[in-house]
Design an enzyme around this catalytic site. Structure first.
Site, short mmCIF file in Angstrom:
data_model
loop_
_atom_site.label_atom_id
_atom_site.label_comp_id
_atom_site.label_asym_id
_atom_site.label_seq_id
_atom_site.Cartn_x
_atom_site.Cartn_y
_atom_site.Cartn_z
N GLY A 1 -11.59 7.13 8.10
CA GLY A 1 -12.52 7.18 6.97
C GLY A 1 -13.73 6.32 7.33
NE ARG B 1 -6.26 1.32 -0.17
CZ ARG B 1 -6.34 2.49 0.41
NH1 ARG B 1 -5.25 3.10 0.83
NH2 ARG B 1 -7.51 3.09 0.56
NE ARG C 1 -11.50 11.66 3.10
CZ ARG C 1 -11.10 10.40 3.20
NH1 ARG C 1 -11.91 9.49 3.73
NH2 ARG C 1 -9.91 10.03 2.77
CD GLU D 1 -8.85 -1.83 4.03
OE1 GLU D 1 -9.51 -1.32 3.10
OE2 GLU D 1 -8.19 -1.15 4.83
CG ASN E 1 -1.88 1.15 1.25
OD1 ASN E 1 -1.85 2.03 0.39
ND2 ASN E 1 -2.76 1.17 2.23
CG ASP F 1 -8.01 9.27 18.60
OD1 ASP F 1 -8.97 8.58 19.03
OD2 ASP F 1 -6.84 8.85 18.61
CG ASN G 1 -10.87 -1.08 18.91
OD1 ASN G 1 -10.59 -2.14 19.45
ND2 ASN G 1 -10.32 -0.69 17.76
N GLY H 1 -11.41 0.69 12.99
CA GLY H 1 -10.91 1.02 14.31
C GLY H 1 -11.98 1.43 15.29
CG HIS I 1 -13.59 2.37 3.19
ND1 HIS I 1 -14.38 3.28 3.86
CD2 HIS I 1 -12.31 2.83 3.31
CE1 HIS I 1 -13.62 4.23 4.37
NE2 HIS I 1 -12.35 3.97 4.04
#
Length: 785
Positions: A389, A268, A418, A564, A175, A459, A511, A507, A357
């Site tokens: 994302g 990728r 975003r 991935e 990647n 985050d 979690n 993520g 994705h």
């Protein structure tokens, strides 16, 4: 070796092969001995070989629903089995057991396929044998059911554990970004990577190299996982690749002795535009296409391509494969991917919704299907990829039918930085305030989303912590994030007509119990009910799944760990198995006739008798149906939908287990019915319709579909093209202008004439008539490798 050659030459199926072919089979074939009652093949295993019995006998059987063993065949010396895998590649649906001590020769499927394509006599014999075996299988109802269950009984039906690989090999996953190089090295004997690395901040004085691998000290029996980091001088991408090579081959911590051990590289690639709907082996043409689509992903595709070309320089002998983020979403229907802007502008500039994705949406859906032991093509799934994302995908029976991201990853949900969905007029308004294009780009892509709303961070952990401490903006950011996600889940549930699986991944999705809970609040009306205690305690690890569903939940709520890199390795294996088939005997130039399909109806016997009567005759003469349920001549019926009525719709035989109505897009509009694109017979969740014949009306509760474009062919044609049942291909069609159609399903049966079936509306749009012909262009994807 001499005995083996003699056996091959005297085997009826192979007796017409020349000496060179016999030598190839003898060299590649492996002799295997089985003891009495030892299993050779079990139902659900992948068939990867053609087997010849040298001496002894084997029993082919299956267990019925009552627990009784049913014997299909007893095979002896010179007989073959496994021939169906050559045509379909499907899991076997019967058990093969040694009745006594048995010597066998197993021949790799790929070798045998390439050899028989060049021998017309052998091809004819194989097709006859396959026809006999198919007929036998279809005549036994329980064996038909066993065939459907074989995929469920197979432990790795989708090759996620690399069972598709013909031999152990090492695959490097790359990647490559603008300032980073992320890589993973896999050996197909294990789903866990041997070595992983991330070289970050390339081109700066602060480059770092984070690594993890399996280290085995001399005194240790087994390797242990270890992570470490080093400062490096990565002045450019080329230098970064050489640092990676040195790390992988390091004599102390590396995973390989020589870089040449790597046989395949999966890259990728973010944007494949509207051209690539599957991973593909990289050629100069593929590289040019990646370059062409750089305008749609200027921050990604050029760097992805740079990584491809750098790997070609340092590892020229490896197979290189491009795995596109957008490929999985190429099955979206027009109403999902079109923007409401002038058609010519969209078409000329490739403006449409592509989605991203896709690699992970596909991966977690496949993983979940295996986990719940239901075929993917029977499920309605919503996948929620929550990381920096964020995107959600609606998957109808294995096909992406809608996703939240669009032309770029900016559309859709609130993300780390975003903005997601906004009024396009906002961009115009901001531009009138004096913001330039580059400033707008930075504002919407880098400074918005959770970061912009909270004023704290992108985050999620920091935002939750601040919200718990009473920060109003952080609370607002959380509420908007979950509200937007919940809105999309509700919309996609409506699109799918219900949901069987709701999956959280990424993520945040893996979690954050709080985010999962808040997204699901209010979704109980759709049967989505998580168990709050299970949700709080859930700790998903790489490669594993957690079920957090409440017992009252109609839909399963799952957490599936994103991987991935593993999916790219799997897609690389599949692409290697889908290299251009060996089209011989002039089959590459063989014309495929076209049938332009209009609306038609397939009826079950009870529904037929309701509409037309049990003893209907035509003009007082012969019956309309023969003993097998085939129509001697066509009848017609009327279709009645919410909006209108369409008359003179033909009824086609033979009888089906359940009635099905295949409508064209034109009739879909006339009737006022939105029908999904489906394979024939896949009717779950489809809309209903009313049929009318004279004074009789019959209401079907479901069964209306837009038939997926498909190519019928006999086993002889399929093997001649180098294709298998359920392959998906591109076909090139001669019309007013040359058109290439993708996503064409190959359907193989002994009774089929070679023919491409297209919807009348797409045929009209391409200027195709009944006299037009198609040609096999390329293999797009293969369900089983």
């Amino acid at each position: 070796m001499k005995d083996i050659k003699g056996l091959i030459s005297h085997t009826e199926l192979l007796s017409d092969l020349g000496g060179e072919c016999v030598d190839s089979i003898a060299s590649a074939g492996v002799e295997v001995v089985f003891r009495k009652d030892e299993s050779i093949l079990k139902c659900g295993e992948m068939g990867r070989y053609l087997w010849i019995i040298i001496e002894g006998t084997v029993e082919v059987s299956f267990m019925d629903s009552s627990g009784n063993r049913n014997v299909l065949n007893i095979l002896g010396g010179g007989d073959v089995f496994g021939e169906m895998s050559v045509l379909t590649g499907e899991p076997v649906c019967a058990d093969v057991t040694a009745r006594e001590s048995v010597r066998t020769l197993k021949i790799p499927r790929e070798l045998f396929s390439s050899i028989i394509i060049g021998s017309a006599a052998t091809l004819k014999k194989l097709c006859h044998l396959i026809s006999v075996r198919i007929s036998q299988r279809e005549e036994i109802e329980e064996l038909k059911a066993k065939r459907l269950l074989a995929k469920i009984e197979n432990e790795d039906p989708y090759g996620l554990n690399f069972s598709s690989a013909n031999a152990h090999m090492k695959i490097l996953v790359i990647n490559c970004g603008s300032s980073s190089l992320k890589y993973s090295l896999f050996d197909t004997s294990d789903i866990k990577p041997l070595f992983e690395g991330l070289i970050d901040k390339i081109g700066t004085a602060m480059s770092s190299h984070k690594m993890s691998g399996r280290i085995k000290a001399p005194e240790e029996l087994e390797a242990h996982e270890e992570k470490w980091e080093a400062a490096v001088e990565a002045k450019d991408i080329g230098k970064a690749f050489h640092i990676m090579e040195a790390a992988l081959t390091d004599p102390v911590r590396g995973a390989i002795k020589e870089f040449g051990e790597i046989k395949a590289v999966g890259h990728r690639v973010v944007h494949g535009g509207d051209r690539f709907s599957a991973a593909i082996a990289i050629t100069p043409e593929v590289k040019q296409a990646i370059r062409d689509f750089s305008a749609l992903a200027p921050l990604h595709n050029p760097y992805n391509l740079a990584g491809i070309e750098e790997m070609e320089r340092i590892l020229p002998g490896a197979v290189a494969v491009a795995v596109f983020d957008t490929a999985f979403h190429q099955t979206m229907p027009e109403q999902a991917y079109n923007y409401a802007i002038p058609f010519d502008i969209a078409a000329n500039n490739h403006i449409r919704r592509y989605g991203f994705h896709g690699t992970n949406h596909n991966f977690v859906a496949l993983m979940a299907s295996v986990y719940v032991k239901r075929p993917l093509e029977k499920l309605r799934i919503i996948t929620c990829h929550f990381g920096n994302g964020v995107s959600i995908c609606a998957i109808d029976h294995g096909r992406s039918v809608d996703t939240s991201m669009g032309l770029t990853p900016l559309e859709g949900l609130v993300m780390g930085t975003r903005c997601g969905d906004i009024d396009p007029g906002l961009v115009l308004h901001l531009s009138r305030t004096g913001l330039k294009t580059a400033e707008l780009d930075k504002l919407l892509n880098k400074e918005s989303g959770l970061k912009g709303l909270s004023g704290i961070s992108n985050d999620m952990r920091e935002i939750i912590e601040s919200a718990d401490a009473g920060d109003t903006r952080a609370k607002n950011a959380l509420t908007i994030f979950c509200y937007r996600a919940r809105k999309y889940v509700g919309a996609y549930t409506a699109i799918l007509g219900g949901v069987d699986l709701l999956i959280f991944t990424g993520g945040i999705g893996e979690n954050s119990a709080e985010i999962r809970s808040r997204v699901c609040q209010g979704l109980d009306v759709f049967g989505i009910i998580p168990d709050e205690e299970k949700n709080r305690k859930a700790r998903v690890k790489r490669g594993l799944i957690e079920d957090i569903s409440s017992p009252e939940s109609a839909a399963r709520v799952l957490i599936v760990s994103a991987d991935e890199e593993r999916m790219i390795a799997r897609e690389t294996i599949y692409a290697m198995g889908c290299l251009q088939p060996a089209v011989r005997l002039g089959m590459g130039k063989k014309a495929i006739p076209i049938s332009v399909s209009v609306s038609h109806v397939h009826l079950s016997r009870p529904d037929f008798e309701t509409l037309f009567g049990a003893n209907i005759v035509s003009n007082g003469q012969k019956p309309l149906l023969n003993d097998d349920g085939q129509l001697f001549q066509e009848l017609s019926t009327s279709l009645i939908g919410p909006k209108g009525k369409v008359d003179d719709i033909s009824v086609s035989g033979p009888f089906r287990d359940e009635s099905q109505v295949d409508i064209s897009r034109t009739d879909e509009f006339k009737l006022g019915i939105d029908a999904p694109i489906r394979n024939s017979g896949d009717l779950e969740g489809t809309p209903g319709i009313t049929l009318e014949s004279g004074p009789v009306r019959l209401r079907l509760q479901r069964g209306v579909i837009l038939s997926r474009r498909h190519v019928h062919m006999s086993p002889e044609d399929a093997l001649g093209f180098g294709l298998r049942d359920k392959d998906v291909i591109h076909v090139r069609v001669d019309g007013i202008r040359e058109t290439v159609f993708g996503d064409c399903l190959v359907k193989v049966s002994p009774g089929y004439d070679l023919r491409l079936h297209l919807d009348s509306d797409e045929a009209n749009a391409a200027g195709i008539s009944q006299n037009s012909v198609a040609f096999f262009d390329s293999l797009q994807s293969r369900e089983y490798v």
